[in-house]
Design a protein around this motif. Sequence first.
Motif, mmCIF file in Angstrom:
data_model
loop_
_atom_site.group_PDB
_atom_site.id
_atom_site.type_symbol
_atom_site.label_atom_id
_atom_site.label_comp_id
_atom_site.label_asym_id
_atom_site.label_seq_id
_atom_site.Cartn_x
_atom_site.Cartn_y
_atom_site.Cartn_z
ATOM 1 N N LYS A 1 -62.417 42.236 -18.452
ATOM 2 C CA LYS A 1 -61.440 41.291 -17.899
ATOM 3 C C LYS A 1 -61.746 39.860 -18.324
ATOM 4 O O LYS A 1 -60.849 39.100 -18.705
ATOM 5 C CB LYS A 1 -61.423 41.401 -16.378
ATOM 6 N N GLU B 1 -46.629 41.641 -17.725
ATOM 7 C CA GLU B 1 -47.934 42.259 -17.988
ATOM 8 C C GLU B 1 -48.410 41.984 -19.410
ATOM 9 O O GLU B 1 -49.594 41.721 -19.639
ATOM 10 C CB GLU B 1 -47.843 43.768 -17.742
ATOM 11 N N GLU C 1 -50.875 40.358 -13.877
ATOM 12 C CA GLU C 1 -51.392 41.570 -13.262
ATOM 13 C C GLU C 1 -50.251 42.544 -12.967
ATOM 14 O O GLU C 1 -49.160 42.134 -12.567
ATOM 15 C CB GLU C 1 -52.123 41.235 -11.960
ATOM 16 N N LYS C 2 -50.535 43.826 -13.141
ATOM 17 C CA LYS C 2 -49.547 44.854 -12.827
ATOM 18 C C LYS C 2 -49.430 44.987 -11.308
ATOM 19 O O LYS C 2 -50.434 45.131 -10.615
ATOM 20 C CB LYS C 2 -49.981 46.192 -13.433
#
Length: 872
Positions: free
Chosen positions: A805, A509, A514-515
């Motif tokens: 983002k 991360e 992405e988590k």
Amino acid sequence: MTRQIFKKIGHFFKSLFQHTLDHYACYLPDKPSFLSSVILKFLFSRISIDPKQVEQLQALGQEGVIVYATKYKSHFAFLFCHTRYRLLGAPNATIGFAFNFYRWQPITRLMKIVISKIIHFFRHFSFPDPFKRNYIEKELQNGRSAMISLIGKRAFYRRFVKEKTDPMAYLIEIQKRMDRPIYIVPQLMFFSSDPDHATPTFIDLLFGSEEKPGKLRRIVKLLRHPGKTFVEIAEPLSIRAFIQTDVVKELPIEQQAMMMRRHLIQSMNRHRQTVTGPILKSREEIKENILTSEPVQRYMNDYAQENNLALKEVRKEAADILEEVASNYSMNWIRAYDAVVAWLKKNMFDDMIVDVKGLKRLKEASKKAPLILVPCHKSHLDYLMISFAFHRNNMPCPHIAAGKNLSFWPLGTIFRGGGAFFLRRTFRGAPFYSRIFSEYVKKLLTEGFNIEFFIEGGRSRTGKVLSPKLGMLSILINACEEGVCNDLIFAPIFIGYDRVMEESSYLHEVEGGEKAAESLKQMIKARRFITKRYGKIYLNFHEPMSFNEYCKDNGVNAQDLSKDEHASLLRDLGNKFIDCINKSSIVTPHAVVASAILNCSKLSFTYQKLNQYIQTYMSYLVSQKANLSDTLLIEPERALKSALMNYVQRKFIESGVKEESQITDDTLFKVKTSKRPALDYYKNNSISFFIGASYTALAILDAEAFQLSTVTLHQTYLFLQDLFSYEFAPDTAHNPEYIVRKNIKAFIDEAILIPHKNLPDTYNVTAQGLKKLHLFANFLKTYFESYLVVILFFIKHGEEELDYKARMKKVQAMGASMHKENEIETPEALSKINFSNAVSYFEEKGISGPASRDQLNGYLERINRFRNLLAP
């Protein structure tokens, strides 16, 4: 004629008793009959008591006379006091106020008691009274200990209706005639640490409650669960001090006795709640109480009218929200947690080091108001480990604010049973949800439950404590301001690990991945972690802090704040908690070794060189009284070598040796570049202890002079503190000038600086000191490189309108390109979190677009200057 015969008989028996009739069943000698002694030792050896409390009783016994107090009259409690304390060398009760111990007396003494009663009756046509004959007073004057019960139907009737001697008033009268103080020591015996239920169970009705069990239930508990029954003492009360207080001293003795009895009962009730927690209501009862409360009913009616909704729909939505949020606190689940965590601790970790003294401070503080536990968040195990520590130390497990992402089946059911209640990541645009959730939190506080929430919002992926998130804190403060509870006791908590289970996912991360959403599939995959070892767990507690006292000390009237002032109060509190957690952090060998490896200017190094760096850091930590792990205190060299070899085995660094015993001064180690971000996580575990030294060291280097004064350092220190305000919480207890002087002193002790012989507040930098200054300043190198990337991004793309983002994606791409081109050195500088913090900092300053180019260039110039100073 008959009367004369009785008198002669009385004189005959009196001569047998050497002219004394003071033989009473309320006194039990230290050596009861042999059979009694064996039975009592067997039973009471199965009851636990903290050795520290025994020491406290021994100290009180030397100062004055001890009278133990129980809430209800209990021969069992008296016999425990009489037998167990004698065996432990503490003052043991031998006198029982309103007790009679016929069955436990030695035969010869029992005969004396009976005959003395007969003699007294023949002479006075009444039985002897130990109060009126001052027998008890004489025994207390001689230093004997006693026991008194506070509540009892027959005892109340005797003193209230029949006007018999009130033992409490009797003690006050004795104290007024005695030189030595009399201490009343409330004693509580716990056959279980489970909370009482709002509705008694069938077992409670048949065999008595957990607080006041019947004889059969007591014996069964002791025989089936030896060691689980335990005794605690509440705060001792000095009768002399109590009756001399302003509120009490002018009152009649009867009222003094009544107030003292009430004070002791309240003290015992509060102490019991610190062990068992409040009365436990069902989930359904809690929800019903909230939804039918007048404020919530009124709010739902208003909300329905304002939004043109049917009241039925609004009520359904409120019920659904509570169904989503509410915990299902169950001692069965907590016992299951306890067993699971005990297994994990044994099979995955070497040990769990718990600050037991800190826990006791929390327990004492919890008598005043609900505890609000504010831990840092390193791992999903944090929830379990903190509750495990509380449960194992006879404290109620808290209700835990957890993210809704953990409410999936079956984990949600499991966590709810352990006290977890779930909240959404954001309340933005959901005022109705926010209000219902807040009402649930208020209900928990009203009931008296302790609450745990993570001030960082989520788990730290970087290893250091993150900036505070203030949403949950705001709800708690608002509840207190509305009078839901009289006060809140905040307890900042540090929890740390030698190695975290989530290490690989954190790195993924941080590097921009992405988590992965929590799910049953992830939970099943997690089973692979149980085959590895993760070193030690550390749990440390900062001094608890009263919200009311904090407001008083800072001149804040919490009831009369504007919106901006309220926001400022929350920010200050949040920073205070982060600072407290940092100061409570435990420095581990892994953190020290990782710091030395990453701050070394070369990729490869000998053990001798690395050890020099390590010793520089260790000397500084000791001088600052940092909290060192147990292994660093007991066997520092072995602990540090063990951590170093652990990194070799995990392939973070390379070396030809396979065991600690093979390490020599010339042993060569090499850092694997791809593993630097992993090492950076562990370096950050203790970075908070070095930030003040880093700022000061860099300020000295920035002066570019071998002679300097502290005044010249302040400007650079303040600039650095401001620049990295999103990275490191400021020291809320001391100003920068104090911290600079403190670090100057430490540098003098380390021979980094030498005070000038003639000029005050002037220091010379030594040649060796210059190298050590770089060691401290290098803690900031990664952050300079991260912030450099963001500045260059704003200069190049500041005019583009991008969402979060898209912006972060471009920043990361630019950082990766710069690293590839060797424009930045450290791969750990490519941290998504560092980039995000840098963006937040510059946006807060209003520096993010073409109009800010001059300011951006100013920061760029300053950061490049610092980077040049740190160049090897």
